[in-house]
Enzyme design. Sequence first.
Site, short mmCIF file in Angstrom:
data_model
loop_
_atom_site.label_atom_id
_atom_site.label_comp_id
_atom_site.label_asym_id
_atom_site.label_seq_id
_atom_site.Cartn_x
_atom_site.Cartn_y
_atom_site.Cartn_z
N ASN A 125 0.88 -1.17 0.00
CA ASN A 125 0.00 0.00 0.00
C ASN A 125 0.92 1.22 0.00
OD1 ASN A 125 -1.90 1.97 0.38
ND2 ASN A 125 -2.74 1.13 2.28
N LYS A 145 3.56 0.75 2.96
CA LYS A 145 3.17 -0.29 3.93
C LYS A 145 3.20 -1.62 3.19
CE LYS A 145 -0.01 2.64 6.47
NZ LYS A 145 -1.37 3.11 6.29
N ARG A 177 -2.49 -2.07 -3.64
CA ARG A 177 -3.67 -1.24 -3.54
C ARG A 177 -3.52 -0.06 -4.50
NH1 ARG A 177 -5.77 2.00 1.78
NH2 ARG A 177 -7.80 2.49 0.93
N HIS A 210 -12.77 3.41 -0.66
CA HIS A 210 -12.83 2.41 0.43
C HIS A 210 -13.51 1.12 -0.04
CE1 HIS A 210 -12.92 5.92 3.56
NE2 HIS A 210 -11.66 5.48 3.39
N HIS A 212 -17.63 2.68 6.87
CA HIS A 212 -16.18 2.63 7.10
C HIS A 212 -15.79 3.97 7.72
CE1 HIS A 212 -11.91 1.60 6.18
NE2 HIS A 212 -11.84 2.91 6.31
N LEU A 213 -15.52 3.95 9.03
CA LEU A 213 -15.26 5.20 9.75
C LEU A 213 -13.84 5.22 10.28
CD1 LEU A 213 -18.60 5.28 11.84
CD2 LEU A 213 -18.20 6.10 9.50
N GLY A 214 -12.99 5.99 9.60
CA GLY A 214 -11.60 6.17 10.05
C GLY A 214 -11.26 7.63 9.88
N ARG A 261 -11.56 16.55 6.66
CA ARG A 261 -12.31 16.91 5.44
C ARG A 261 -13.75 17.27 5.79
NH1 ARG A 261 -11.03 11.44 2.67
NH2 ARG A 261 -8.77 11.51 2.69
N ASP A 264 -8.89 13.67 16.03
CA ASP A 264 -8.91 12.32 16.59
C ASP A 264 -10.11 12.16 17.52
OD1 ASP A 264 -8.29 10.13 18.52
OD2 ASP A 264 -6.48 10.00 17.28
N ILE A 272 -12.71 4.07 13.93
CA ILE A 272 -13.81 4.62 14.74
C ILE A 272 -14.98 3.63 14.79
CG2 ILE A 272 -15.41 6.55 15.02
CD1 ILE A 272 -13.37 8.22 13.28
N GLY A 273 -15.31 3.03 13.65
CA GLY A 273 -16.43 2.09 13.61
C GLY A 273 -16.19 0.86 14.47
N GLU A 274 -14.94 0.39 14.50
CA GLU A 274 -14.63 -0.83 15.25
C GLU A 274 -14.52 -0.58 16.75
OE1 GLU A 274 -11.01 -2.36 13.45
OE2 GLU A 274 -11.91 -2.09 11.47
N GLU A 297 -8.04 -4.86 4.79
CA GLU A 297 -7.88 -4.59 3.37
C GLU A 297 -6.71 -5.37 2.78
OE1 GLU A 297 -8.16 -0.64 4.86
OE2 GLU A 297 -9.22 0.04 3.07
P1 ADP Z 1 -7.25 5.63 8.75
O1 ADP Z 1 -8.41 6.10 7.94
O2 ADP Z 1 -6.14 6.63 8.83
O3 ADP Z 1 -6.83 4.21 8.45
P2 ADP Z 1 -8.26 4.50 11.22
O4 ADP Z 1 -9.21 3.56 10.57
O5 ADP Z 1 -7.06 3.95 11.91
O6 ADP Z 1 -7.83 5.65 10.24
O7 ADP Z 1 -9.11 5.36 12.29
C1 ADP Z 1 -8.55 6.41 13.02
C2 ADP Z 1 -9.63 6.95 13.95
O8 ADP Z 1 -10.07 5.91 14.82
C3 ADP Z 1 -9.16 8.10 14.85
O9 ADP Z 1 -10.08 9.18 14.81
C4 ADP Z 1 -9.19 7.46 16.24
O10 ADP Z 1 -9.53 8.41 17.23
C5 ADP Z 1 -10.31 6.45 16.10
N1 ADP Z 1 -10.25 5.47 17.19
C6 ADP Z 1 -9.32 4.54 17.45
N2 ADP Z 1 -9.60 3.90 18.61
C7 ADP Z 1 -10.75 4.45 19.09
C8 ADP Z 1 -11.56 4.24 20.24
N3 ADP Z 1 -11.25 3.32 21.14
N4 ADP Z 1 -12.67 5.01 20.40
C9 ADP Z 1 -12.99 5.94 19.49
N5 ADP Z 1 -12.28 6.18 18.37
C10 ADP Z 1 -11.17 5.46 18.19
#
Ligand code: ADP
Length: 398
Positions: free
Chosen positions: A7, A14, A90, A179, A207-209, A240, A281, A330-332, A383
């Site tokens: 990636n 990565k 990727r 995504h 998908h929440l990151g 964003r 964050d 965030i989703g996980e 992924e």
């Molecule tokens: P990327 O899109 O860069 O791959 P990630 O999927 O790693 O991002 O998600 C990063 C986000 O996940 C950050 O906003 C972080 O705060 C959030 N996150 C990680 N652990 C937790 C948690 N325990 N509770 C809430 N949010 C979290």
Amino acid sequence: MKILVFNCGSSSIKFKLFHMPQEDVLAEGLVERVGSGDAYASLKTPRGKTQKNQAIADYPGGFAVIKKMLLNPESGVINSLSEVNACGHRVVHGGESFGGSMSIDDELEKGIESVFDLAPLHNPPNLTGIHQARLLFGDIPQVACFDTAFHHSIPEVAYRYALPEKLYSEYQIRRYGFHGISHQYVARQAAQMMGMHKYSVNLITCHLGNGSSVAAIRDGHSVDTSMGLTPLEGLVMGTRSGDLDPGILFYLNRKGYDTDSLDTLLNKQSGLLGISGSSNDVRDLELKADGGDDKAELALNLFAYRIKKYIGAYMAVLNRVDAIVFTGGIGENGVAIRHRILSDMDQQGVIIDQMRNEVHVGVAGEIQGATSRIKVMIIPTNEELAIARDTFKLSTKN
Ligand code: ADP
């Protein structure tokens, strides 16, 4: 066989080495800040982790470091590069041409290059990574997996913007979505977990990151998604803005913002960071909000509210929804965010069980209450594994 997945970003590479089809991870690593005098390289194997800061001038330099780490007699995992049987890459944008993973040849490289202007930050480093891997590993299968490919099934009514036709025919301005590797992976996992056929599930996948998107999936195929021509559309993200009135851009332009400053504003200074004024964050913002920071609270509320709106819209699009799926950092892990998103949706058939919500942190499972008509699932995305599976499939065909 051993499959190495790459990636490649603008300054980072990565990689992850899989033993397939067993799906064992033999090693994973990272080279960061490529192009600087203080680049960082790390390799993690079941035997431990090695890391080093060093100057890495460019991409070939980054690949040379990866080669050295993999072959290191003490901390490496292979004795010769010929042990790697295939590479998977990727690739962010596949334009209108690529609706699935593809074996890489010179023709395909030209295809990736032809959509450089649609993904100017992503496709060029993706292609450089492919060049380097082809140089390093010689004549082994190389496979490209596109982040847009899963969304190829989106119908015209959802992918066209209400702009003059020639903007679509001349400039290919349309919704592509991103995504896709993640949305497809969790959709397949969800079907398996529910004991349903992969082409019979109706899902809303979130998908929440740092970047975030939602997809509507009918019969296992993506039929709509929140990101558009670029990854800027849709949800509130780390930095964003997501959706906004396009009129804001003209207004700001007349106030003196030029194209580049608008690009920076919407991509780098908005979203959770822009609203809170302090962080992109979610964990930081939750701590601040708990401590009485109103701006952090507002940022989290805007983030959750936008997701709720998309879920509602996709319920209307799909009519029948078997499950809402959460993935990404965030989703996980985001227990409180999931609660903010799904509270007060009982009339829509969605009720979460807060106890189950709280125990599902980074682990797969269902968190809906007993009377919920729609399932709510947490599924950690993977992924790299999805890319390794496609690479295995394509390189063992015939
Ligand atoms: P990327 O899109 O860069 O791959 P990630 O999927 O790693 O991002 O998600 C990063 C986000 O996940 C950050 O906003 C972080 O705060 C959030 N996150 C990680 N652990 C937790 C948690 N325990 N509770 C809430 N949010 C979290």
